[in-house]
Design a protein around this motif. Structure first.
Motif, short mmCIF file in Angstrom:
data_model
loop_
_atom_site.label_atom_id
_atom_site.label_comp_id
_atom_site.label_asym_id
_atom_site.label_seq_id
_atom_site.Cartn_x
_atom_site.Cartn_y
_atom_site.Cartn_z
N ARG A 76 -105.92 -77.98 42.83
CA ARG A 76 -106.86 -76.85 42.75
C ARG A 76 -106.19 -75.64 42.10
O ARG A 76 -106.81 -74.93 41.30
N GLN A 77 -104.93 -75.41 42.44
CA GLN A 77 -104.18 -74.30 41.83
C GLN A 77 -104.08 -74.51 40.32
O GLN A 77 -104.25 -73.56 39.54
N MET A 78 -103.85 -75.73 39.88
CA MET A 78 -103.75 -76.03 38.45
C MET A 78 -105.11 -75.87 37.77
O MET A 78 -105.20 -75.36 36.66
N MET A 79 -106.17 -76.31 38.44
CA MET A 79 -107.52 -76.16 37.88
C MET A 79 -107.82 -74.68 37.64
O MET A 79 -108.34 -74.30 36.58
N GLU A 80 -107.52 -73.85 38.64
CA GLU A 80 -107.74 -72.42 38.49
C GLU A 80 -106.90 -71.85 37.35
O GLU A 80 -107.39 -71.03 36.57
N ALA A 81 -105.65 -72.28 37.26
CA ALA A 81 -104.77 -71.80 36.18
C ALA A 81 -105.34 -72.17 34.81
O ALA A 81 -105.20 -71.40 33.86
N MET A 82 -106.00 -73.33 34.71
CA MET A 82 -106.59 -73.77 33.44
C MET A 82 -107.93 -73.10 33.16
O MET A 82 -108.51 -73.30 32.11
N GLY A 83 -108.46 -72.36 34.15
CA GLY A 83 -109.75 -71.72 33.98
C GLY A 83 -110.91 -72.62 34.34
O GLY A 83 -112.05 -72.35 33.93
N LYS A 84 -110.64 -73.65 35.10
CA LYS A 84 -111.68 -74.60 35.51
C LYS A 84 -112.05 -74.35 36.97
O LYS A 84 -111.22 -73.95 37.77
N GLU A 85 -113.30 -74.62 37.30
CA GLU A 85 -113.76 -74.51 38.68
C GLU A 85 -113.13 -75.64 39.49
O GLU A 85 -113.30 -76.81 39.15
N PRO A 86 -112.40 -75.29 40.56
CA PRO A 86 -111.80 -76.36 41.38
C PRO A 86 -112.89 -77.24 42.00
O PRO A 86 -113.90 -76.74 42.49
N GLY A 87 -112.67 -78.52 41.96
CA GLY A 87 -113.61 -79.46 42.54
C GLY A 87 -113.01 -80.84 42.60
O GLY A 87 -111.96 -81.11 42.00
N GLU A 88 -113.68 -81.72 43.32
CA GLU A 88 -113.17 -83.08 43.48
C GLU A 88 -113.19 -83.85 42.16
O GLU A 88 -112.40 -84.75 41.97
#
Length: 110
Positions: free
Chosen positions: A21-33
């Motif tokens: 989730r931390q990486m998703m946020e860093a990439m600018g993506k909405e965290p999700g499954e």
């Protein structure tokens, strides 16, 4: 929970859910499954993750090894060895770069 980032361009990158989730946020993506970084979104995701890694490296620059945390808390309250964002993000950044070269999206799921 374990999250696996996949692309036809390179090998999988597997992370604990909280780290993913931390990486998703860093990439600018909405965290999700489940999610995707499309081929068109790869340049921005790469730039954002590189910036997050650079900021993390700058944060720890000049901090002596013995002054860095030895452990960190997990979402369930247990402890695990501390690993910096720059260390955790490096394999994912490499996957994104290979995906961009191969013009293949990156997907993730549980």
């Amino acid at each position: 929970m374990i999250v696996t980032f996949k692309s036809a361009a390179a090998g999988d990158v597997i992370m604990f859910g909280d780290v993913a989730r931390q990486m998703m946020e860093a990439m600018g993506k909405e965290p999700g499954e489940k999610g995707i970084v499309t081929v068109e979104q790869l340049p921005e995701a790469i730039a954002r993750l590189r910036a997050a890694i650079a900021a993390d490296k700058a944060r720890w620059q000049g901090v002596a090894e013995e002054e860095r945390p030895a452990e960190e808390k997990t979402p369930n309250g247990s402890q695990r060895p501390f690993v910096s964002l720059s260390q955790r993000g490096a394999p994912l950044l490499e996957l994104l770069e290979w995906a961009e070269k191969g013009k293949k999206p990156v997907v993730w799921g549980v």
